[in-house]
Design a protein around this motif. Structure first.
Motif, PDB file in Angstrom:
ATOM      1  N   ARG A 297       0.839  -1.208   0.000  1.00  0.00           N
ATOM      2  CA  ARG A 297       0.000   0.000   0.000  1.00  0.00           C
ATOM      3  C   ARG A 297       0.873   1.256   0.000  1.00  0.00           C
ATOM      4  NH1 ARG A 297      -5.097   1.665   1.025  1.00  0.00           N
ATOM      5  NH2 ARG A 297      -5.822  -0.471   1.282  1.00  0.00           N
ATOM      6  N   ILE A 300       2.247   1.620  -3.408  1.00  0.00           N
ATOM      7  CA  ILE A 300       1.200   2.092  -4.326  1.00  0.00           C
ATOM      8  C   ILE A 300       0.907   3.572  -4.105  1.00  0.00           C
ATOM      9  CG2 ILE A 300      -1.255   1.888  -4.851  1.00  0.00           C
ATOM     10  CD1 ILE A 300      -0.963  -1.135  -4.440  1.00  0.00           C
ATOM     11  N   ILE A 307      -2.728   3.907 -10.020  1.00  0.00           N
ATOM     12  CA  ILE A 307      -3.092   2.500  -9.837  1.00  0.00           C
ATOM     13  C   ILE A 307      -4.510   2.486  -9.283  1.00  0.00           C
ATOM     14  CG2 ILE A 307      -2.568   0.336  -8.673  1.00  0.00           C
ATOM     15  CD1 ILE A 307       0.342   1.257  -8.506  1.00  0.00           C
ATOM     16  N   VAL A 309      -8.472   0.062  -9.086  1.00  0.00           N
ATOM     17  CA  VAL A 309      -9.179  -1.215  -9.229  1.00  0.00           C
ATOM     18  C   VAL A 309     -10.652  -0.900  -9.446  1.00  0.00           C
ATOM     19  CG1 VAL A 309      -9.802  -3.391  -8.129  1.00  0.00           C
ATOM     20  CG2 VAL A 309      -7.539  -2.400  -7.718  1.00  0.00           C
ATOM     21  N   HIS A 310     -11.236  -1.567 -10.441  1.00  0.00           N
ATOM     22  CA  HIS A 310     -12.679  -1.420 -10.618  1.00  0.00           C
ATOM     23  C   HIS A 310     -13.327  -2.799 -10.682  1.00  0.00           C
ATOM     24  CE1 HIS A 310     -12.574  -2.437 -14.954  1.00  0.00           C
ATOM     25  NE2 HIS A 310     -11.493  -1.683 -15.032  1.00  0.00           N
ATOM     26  N   SER A 318      -8.329   3.570  -5.613  1.00  0.00           N
ATOM     27  CA  SER A 318      -7.405   4.364  -6.420  1.00  0.00           C
ATOM     28  C   SER A 318      -6.328   4.923  -5.507  1.00  0.00           C
ATOM     29  CB  SER A 318      -8.133   5.509  -7.130  1.00  0.00           C
ATOM     30  OG  SER A 318      -7.196   6.367  -7.769  1.00  0.00           O
ATOM     31  N   ASN A 319      -5.110   5.029  -6.016  1.00  0.00           N
ATOM     32  CA  ASN A 319      -4.060   5.678  -5.238  1.00  0.00           C
ATOM     33  C   ASN A 319      -4.074   7.183  -5.502  1.00  0.00           C
ATOM     34  OD1 ASN A 319      -2.995   5.786  -7.806  1.00  0.00           O
ATOM     35  ND2 ASN A 319      -0.956   5.115  -7.231  1.00  0.00           N
ATOM     36  N   ALA A 386      -3.588  -3.382 -17.782  1.00  0.00           N
ATOM     37  CA  ALA A 386      -4.675  -3.913 -16.956  1.00  0.00           C
ATOM     38  C   ALA A 386      -4.542  -5.424 -16.817  1.00  0.00           C
ATOM     39  CB  ALA A 386      -6.029  -3.566 -17.564  1.00  0.00           C
ATOM     40  N   ILE A 389      -7.945  -9.444 -11.446  1.00  0.00           N
ATOM     41  CA  ILE A 389      -7.519  -9.836 -10.100  1.00  0.00           C
ATOM     42  C   ILE A 389      -8.756 -10.163  -9.269  1.00  0.00           C
ATOM     43  CG2 ILE A 389      -5.468  -8.362 -10.188  1.00  0.00           C
ATOM     44  CD1 ILE A 389      -7.002  -6.442  -8.273  1.00  0.00           C
ATOM     45  N   PHE A 391     -10.439  -8.881  -5.825  1.00  0.00           N
ATOM     46  CA  PHE A 391     -10.362  -7.776  -4.878  1.00  0.00           C
ATOM     47  C   PHE A 391     -11.465  -7.939  -3.847  1.00  0.00           C
ATOM     48  CE2 PHE A 391     -11.296  -3.455  -3.394  1.00  0.00           C
ATOM     49  CZ  PHE A 391     -10.024  -3.000  -3.068  1.00  0.00           C
ATOM     50  N   GLN A 398      -7.481  -4.639 -12.239  1.00  0.00           N
ATOM     51  CA  GLN A 398      -6.509  -3.646 -11.775  1.00  0.00           C
ATOM     52  C   GLN A 398      -5.890  -2.957 -12.980  1.00  0.00           C
ATOM     53  OE1 GLN A 398      -3.359  -4.333  -8.580  1.00  0.00           O
ATOM     54  NE2 GLN A 398      -2.103  -4.314 -10.417  1.00  0.00           N
TER      55      GLN A 398
END
Length: 802
Positions: A297, A300, A307, A309-310, A318-319, A386, A389, A391, A398
């Motif tokens: 983390r 990231i 970076i 993730v959806h 989101s970072n 992409a 993954i 999550f 990702q």
């Protein structure tokens, strides 16, 4: 209705209460038959729903008692059982007076429907679907005992099987079992309960205090509170993690679970049973995973690339960099945002297809360029990688995102710069080529046009050859115009910019077009008088208009249409000027040329001003027309825009800056004379014999005395021998032995007042200052036109410089 519920299990009573109350009924609950009789003695009831297998007094006994009592026998009696479920049990229930027999596990809707049917039967006076069988008491008890014994035997078998399965499950799970009698304080600990803590079975007392004494001081309060809360609030499950001390003095993480399994007649918990699971290894793995996750983390969060993730079509993580790329104040502002609002609409379908392929098992996506939309609506270019993954236990994607908007802009600017450089290099090449061929080509055209003129003038007007020669002359004119276009486009042709009114030039061009274009093309014009003066070359303005109108005519040559030419003065404010290329606010003349032809395709429109680009057939165009127009307008400090709709037509808007101070208009040239009106003697010098002979014959045709020489040194010797013989010398510029400007300089030394006219196909170096220094009074560009030559000669002999 007032309904009495009888069941020894608390959860069963609770569910029935909730269900019946939802239908508007009032309920009272009892834990067995004995308690039910106490309730019946305290008040009236409209319906009894009871379980069968219960301690103290079961359901069968309760039914027999109620049906034998004169004050209770009228109350509908329904069995609701999970143990007595076969047909013989149901038959026995009806024999002793039951009004309904329902098996547990029914859908709530079916249960309520059955109860409602019993209630309706009661209201209509039809109580039991099967009347009670009047049997001797001994026979009834015999049947009851048989059914009870059979159920108890089955219960014992079930218990033995469950105990066996429980022991095997405990052995397989390696869990420790505990069983606590809350009323007596007795606790049973299984052998595994001891051994997981390093003790021998039964090494420690089996009491509550043993368990509490082994708890870690930091965990004891929370663990005891959790189990006491479960006892006091029966439906709250007991599940707690805590540390317990092993025999070696170390601490082990234990997951304790438990549940109340029996209560007393007042509903108070009596017995609670549960397990202990050693989760020390799991806790270590979780701790390690948490530390690893924290490290990742941190990586990231400080990553310079975005970076995110959806999952399910929405952003779930989101970072900081990802938030910055999309213009969000914080990563939380992106959480929950639909990805279709982030991906540019033009790229959305392709992105969805890639996501579907990844979710179907396709390997991760290699870097691909995409377009996103920031939160403020600004589109940006991004490079995306992409991969699919998991999550938080759900399928997700990702993405690693890098903003390449500036990089793309820089690449585009570099590409444009390279394009401009290639264009400059191309223009330089064109200029070199144009300069190289213009002189020789114009000499050739001089012969073609000049001799054609002489022949036309000598032949009778009705000669059939006249038409042929006129076509030759027109062909020469077209070739001359083409050379001028090439020179103008390559900036090799000097333009004579003077203050002019564009209106008369436009009217002259339109008048010419009306006589040359087919009748299927209707020409409309609206020319504003005295719209303002502009600084421009009249010839170039005429050329611009002819090029645009010729293109318009070609666009309408099949179906015809309307050609509209308008000229008006306008004022561009800062906002309007900003929308036009390279224009500043101020006064302008706006020249518009519009047609109703086939239009220009959208993909073609950006290239129409490129040199040599054309959509016409080879015989119809060279690709220089619009490029030349663009160059001429830019040289005037103006601008040009174009709009077109395929199938509807094309419109060009030309903007010329209006001069600040009014200037008197330039008077029109007088019609050239066909004869000089005097007997001046003129020497014509050109190194090419056909041109020299043509010049002599044109001069004689105009009424002058003329001689011609092809050698400049011979011409110089001729003047030296008799300086006063000639009134004027016309010389070519580029000749072997001596150039025309050097010849003029030498002639000035011999006779300072001898006028010289320079005549050349092309010169890059001959400027006005150089010509004046050499004593040159006028400059005539080849190919030589008779009328033009006559006007220049008359002007020079009259004492004016041309």
């Amino acid at each position: 209705m007032q309904i009495l519920i009888v069941d020894d299990r608390m959860e069963n009573r609770y569910l029935l209460e909730i269900l019946l109350k939802s239908e508007g009924h009032d309920t009272v609950s009892a834990v067995n038959g004995k308690k039910a009789l106490e309730c019946l003695a305290s008040g009236p009831f409209d319906l009894i729903i009871t379980d069968i297998l219960m301690p103290v007094m079961d359901g069968f006994q309760l039914c027999r008692y109620c049906k034998a009592d004169q004050t209770l026998c009228h109350i509908p009696f329904v069995f609701y059982t999970a143990t007595y479920v076969d047909e013989k049990d149901e038959a026995f229930a009806y024999e002793i007076g039951a009004d309904g027999f329902l098996r547990k596990g029914m859908e709530p809707s079916a249960f309520l429907a059955s109860i409602q049917a019993v209630i309706k039967n009661t209201q209509k006076g039809r109580l039991s679907p099967k009347p009670p069988v009047d049997k001797p008491e001994e026979e009834t008890y015999k049947h009851y005992s048989e059914r009870l014994i059979r159920k108890l035997e089955k219960k014992m078998q079930d218990l033995e099987q469950k105990e066996e399965r429980l022991n095997m499950a405990l052995e397989a799970s390696r869990d420790g079992l505990w069983d606590w009698n809350i009323q007596t304080g007795e606790v049973y600990f299984s052998p595994r309960y001891y051994t997981m803590l390093g003790y021998e079975p039964n090494e420690l007392p089996q009491t509550y205090d043993t368990w509490a004494g082994l708890l870690h001081p930091d965990d004891r309060e929370a663990a005891e509170k959790s189990i006491l809360d479960h006892i006091e609030k029966e439906f709250s499950p007991f599940e707690q993690e805590f540390r317990m001390k092993t025999r070696s003095g170390k601490w082990k993480w234990i997951l304790g679970r438990g549940k109340v399994f029996s209560v007393d007649e007042k509903g108070r918990p009596v017995r609670i049973v549960g397990t202990h699971t050693d989760i020390s290894r799991l806790k270590a793995v979780i701790r390690q995973a948490r530390e690893t996750r924290e490290r990742y983390r941190n990586i990231i969060e400080v990553s310079p690339v975005g970076i995110a993730v959806h999952a399910g079509g929405k952003v779930v993580f989101s970072n900081r960099a990802g938030a910055d790329i999309l213009g969000a104040l914080s990563p939380d502002d992106l959480t929950g945002k639909p990805i279709h609002e982030i991906i540019h609409p033009d790229n959305l379908d392709a992105a969805k297809a890639r996501i579907q392929r990844m979710m179907a098992g396709e390997p991760g996506l290699y870097p691909v360029e995409d377009r996103y939309v920031r939160l403020d609506g600004t589109p940006i270019d991004v490079m995306v990688m992409a991969t699919a993954i998991s999550f938080q236990g759900a399928p997700a994607v990702q993405v690693v995102v890098q903003d390449i908007t500036e990089k793309k802009r820089t690449e585009k600017e570099l590409q444009q710069a390279e394009t401009r450089l290639r264009q400059v290099q191309k223009l330089e090449a064109i200029g070199s080529l144009a300069g190289g061929i213009a002189h020789d080509f114009n000499n050739i055209l001089s012969a073609i046009i000049g001799y054609a003129q002489l022949a036309i003038d000598r032949l009778p007007k009705d000669s059939p050859v006249q038409a042929d020669l006129e076509q030759v002359y027109k062909g020469g004119e077209r070739a001359k115009a083409l050379v001028m276009q090439i020179l103008a486009f390559s900036r090799q042709q000097e333009q004579s910019e003077i203050p002019i009114q564009i209106g008369p030039i436009v009217k002259e061009a339109v008048k010419f077009l009306q006589s040359t274009l087919p009748s299927s093309i209707d020409i409309q014009q609206q020319i504003a008088p005295d719209a303002g003066m502009v600084l421009a070359d009249p010839t170039r303005i005429h050329q611009v208009l002819m090029n645009l109108c010729t293109n318009a005519a070609h666009a309408m040559d099949r179906a015809g249409g309307t050609l509209t030419v308008t000229l008006a003065g306008i004022i561009l404010d800062p906002e309007s000027a900003a929308a036009l290329p390279d224009l500043l606010p101020g006064k302008y003349l706006k020249l518009t040329v519009a047609d109703t032809g086939h239009g220009i395709a959208p993909q073609t429109l950006p290239r129409i001003f490129d040199p040599y680009f054309t959509t016409k057939r080879r015989s119809q165009g060279t690709g220089l027309g619009l490029a030349t127009v663009h160059g001429i307008i830019k040289s005037c400090g103006g601008g040009i825009t174009v709009s077109s709709t395929p199938g509807q037509g094309t419109t060009f808007h030309l903007y010329f800056p209006v001069m600040g101070d009014p200037v008197k208009p330039v008077p029109e040239k007088p019609a050239p004379a066909t004869a000089a009106g005097n007997h001046a003697c003129i020497l014509f010098v050109d190194d090419e014999p056909p041109i020299a002979n043509l010049g002599k014959r044109l001069l004689e045709h105009l009424g002058y005395q003329a001689e011609a020489r092809t050698d400049p040194l011979e011409a110089l010797a001729l003047i030296k021998a008799d300086p006063g013989r000639f009134d004027l010398v016309i010389t070519d510029l580029t000749m072997p032995g001596m150039s025309g400007d050097n010849l003029a300089s030498e002639l000035t030394k011999i006779r300072p007042n001898l006028p010289v006219i320079m005549c050349s196909g092309f010169s890059r170096d001959m400027t006005k200052a150089a010509a004046e220094a050499a004593g040159i009074k006028a400059f005539v560009l080849k190919p030589i036109l008779k009328d033009n030559l006559a006007a220049v000669i008359r002007q020079v002999l009259a004492g004016d410089e041309a």
